[in-house]
Write an enzyme that holds these catalytic residues in place. Structure first.
Site, PDB file in Angstrom:
ATOM      1  N   PRO A 190     -15.927  -4.822   2.885  1.00 43.89           N
ATOM      2  CA  PRO A 190     -17.289  -5.243   3.241  1.00 43.89           C
ATOM      3  C   PRO A 190     -18.358  -4.260   2.765  1.00 43.89           C
ATOM      4  O   PRO A 190     -19.547  -4.603   2.770  1.00 43.89           O
ATOM      5  CB  PRO A 190     -17.242  -5.294   4.777  1.00 43.89           C
ATOM      6  CG  PRO A 190     -16.198  -4.284   5.139  1.00 43.89           C
ATOM      7  CD  PRO A 190     -15.152  -4.398   4.067  1.00 43.89           C
ATOM      8  N   LEU A 191     -17.933  -3.065   2.346  1.00 37.65           N
ATOM      9  CA  LEU A 191     -18.871  -2.079   1.811  1.00 37.65           C
ATOM     10  C   LEU A 191     -18.819  -2.025   0.283  1.00 37.65           C
ATOM     11  O   LEU A 191     -19.254  -1.052  -0.332  1.00 37.65           O
ATOM     12  CB  LEU A 191     -18.576  -0.695   2.394  1.00 37.65           C
ATOM     13  CG  LEU A 191     -18.766  -0.584   3.905  1.00 37.65           C
ATOM     14  CD1 LEU A 191     -18.310   0.775   4.409  1.00 37.65           C
ATOM     15  CD2 LEU A 191     -20.220  -0.828   4.285  1.00 37.65           C
TER      16      LEU A 191
ATOM     17  N   TYR B 174       0.843  -1.195   0.000  1.00 42.93           N
ATOM     18  CA  TYR B 174       0.000   0.000   0.000  1.00 42.93           C
ATOM     19  C   TYR B 174       0.884   1.252   0.000  1.00 42.93           C
ATOM     20  O   TYR B 174       1.477   1.611   1.005  1.00 42.93           O
ATOM     21  CB  TYR B 174      -0.935   0.030   1.210  1.00 42.93           C
ATOM     22  CG  TYR B 174      -1.900  -1.118   1.311  1.00 42.93           C
ATOM     23  CD1 TYR B 174      -2.231  -1.893   0.199  1.00 42.93           C
ATOM     24  CD2 TYR B 174      -2.506  -1.433   2.525  1.00 42.93           C
ATOM     25  CE1 TYR B 174      -3.126  -2.950   0.301  1.00 42.93           C
ATOM     26  CE2 TYR B 174      -3.413  -2.483   2.632  1.00 42.93           C
ATOM     27  CZ  TYR B 174      -3.700  -3.245   1.525  1.00 42.93           C
ATOM     28  OH  TYR B 174      -4.583  -4.297   1.633  1.00 42.93           O
TER      29      TYR B 174
END
Length: 343
Positions: free
Chosen positions: A214-215, A66
Site C-alpha cells: 500500500p506504500l 519468502y
C-alpha cells in the site's frame, strides 16, 4: 507525526474471520528488499512483530516463497508462546527446488497439501488462520486446487481460504467450490487497475480485500528518490517503476502526498496508507516494515482523516504513473497480473 492508535478488529469476508484493521507484511524482513539475515536485523524484526501486537496489529502476512521458507520460520519464532494473540496467514503456489530456487507455479492438490504441512511445521502451529493461493497456476484447474483446500479446512489444518491476484473468472470458480474469505491484491495510490473488475467482483461475493504494497513498495513514503537509495540486493532495482527515468517522473506523485502530509502534520507514508483505508471498511492494508519506528508510523495512519478534496487531489490517472509494477518476464507469464496471461 500522528500518534499510533490501538487498531480495532474488523471482519474480513463473511465466514467469521476477524483481523486487525491493518496488518503487518513480513516479507521484507527476510526477502526481496536486500539481505536481512543478521542477528541484529532478525532481532529488530521480532521486536517489530511484538510492537505491532501492542498496537493492536495482530494480522501477520507471510508466504512459503519468502526466503524461501526463512520468513515463515521468523514469524514462527515471533508468535511462539503467543499463538492465540495473532492471526497468521501464509501462501502457497510455487514449485521450490531443494536449493531454494523457484521453479514455477504449482497449485496441484499434492503441492497444496505439501505446502500446508511444511508451513505448519515452520510456523510451529497446528492450524493456519488464512491460507492463500499466491498466484494462479494455469496448468491446474482452480477447482482442483479448491477441492484440496476445502479438504484441509475439513481436516482443521486451515481455517479460511484466500486468493491473490486471480482473475475475476477464477474468483467466481473458486468461490463456488468453497467460500473465499479474503483476496490479496496490490492496491495503492499508484496501483489501481484492480478497481475495474476485481474489487467489484469481490464486493459482490462478500470477499474481504487485503491490500499489499500500500506504500508503493516504499516509494510513496518519499524516502526513495534515486536508485542508489536501494541496496545492491534489493529486488526493486529490477522493477520498471524504480528505473531512474520512472522514478524521476513518479516524484510528482510523492510531491502531492507530501503536500497533504505537511498540511495535516503527519508523514507521507501515513497519507498514502490513509488513502487505502478510505477505500472502504472491507479493505485491510498490510504495509511491510522491519523497523520499529515505521510500524508505529504505519499504525498511526489509521487515525489520519482525508477530506473529499484530499482524495480528489490524490486521484492519479493511469498516465500519471511511469513504469509497470513488475518486470516484463513476470507480466508476460501472467504470474503477477491477476491471472491474465495476455498481459
Amino acid at each position: 507525526m500522528s500518534a499510533a492508535p490501538t487498531l480495532p478488529q474488523v471482519p474480513l469476508g463473511q465466514q467469521g474471520l476477524i483481523v486487525s484493521a491493518q496488518g503487518l507484511g513480513c516479507m521484507g524482513m527476510s526477502w526481496s528488499y536486500g539481505e536481512h539475515q543478521s542477528d541484529e536485523a532478525q532481532a529488530e524484526s521480532l521486536a517489530v512483530i511484538q510492537k505491532a501486537l501492542e498496537l493492536g496489529c495482530n494480522f501477520l502476512d507471510t508466504a512459503e516463497v519468502y526466503g524461501p521458507h526463512t520468513n515463515e520460520e521468523l514469524v514462527g519464532r515471533a508468535i511462539k508462546g503467543k499463538r492465540g494473540q495473532y492471526v497468521v496467514c501464509t501462501k502457497f503456489g510455487f514449485k521450490i527446488g531443494e536449493d531454494g530456487t523457484i521453479k514455477g507455479l504449482d497449485s496441484s492438490p499434492a503441492n497444496v497439501r505439501r505446502a500446508c504441512e511444511a508451513s505448519l511445521q515452520r510456523l510451529g502451529i497446528d492450524c493456519i488462520d488464512l491460507f492463500y493461493q499466491h498466484r494462479v497456476d494455469h496448468n491446474t484447474p482452480i477447482e482442483s486446487t479448491m477441492c484440496e483446500l476445502k479438504a484441509l479446512v475439513d481436516e482443521g489444518k486451515i481455517k479460511y481460504i484466500g486468493l491473490s491476484e486471480a482473475s475475476a473468472a477464477d474468483i467466481r470458480k473458486a468461490h463456488a467450490i468453497h467460500p473465499i474469505s479474503a483476496y490479496q491484491l496490490e492496491w495503492s495510490l499508484w496501483t489501481r487497475d484492480a478497481e475495474k473488475e476485481i474489487v467489484p467482483t469481490c464486493r459482490e461475493l462478500g470477499i474481504g480485500l487485503v491490500a499489499y504494497s500500500p506504500l508503493g513498495r516504499g516509494f510513496l513514503t518519499g524516502t526513495i528518490e534515486k536508485l542508489e537509495d536501494l541496496s545492491e540486493g534489493d529486488r526493486r532495482r529490477g522493477t520498471p517503476r524504480f528505473s531512474a527515468e520512472a522514478m524521476e517522473k513518479n516524484k510528482a506523485l510523492v510531491d502531492k502526498v507530501r503536500a497533504i502530509a505537511d498540511r495535516k502534520g503527519c508523514t507521507p507514508a501515513q497519507v498514502a496508507l490513509a488513502w487505502v483505508h478510505h477505500q472502504g471498511s472491507d479493505v485491510v492494508p498490510i504495509p511491510g516494515t522491519k523497523k520499529l519506528k515505521y510500524v508505529v508510523d504505519n499504525v498511526g495512519a489509521y487515525a489520519v482523516k482525508l477530506s473529499a478534496e484530499d482524495m480528489e487531489e490524490l486521484s492519479f490517472g493511469e498516465g500519471d504513473v511511469a513504469g509497470e509494477r513488475y518486470g516484463a518476464e513476470f507480466m508476460k507469464s501472467g504470474t503477477f497480473h491477476y491471472g491474465d496471461t495476455s498481459s
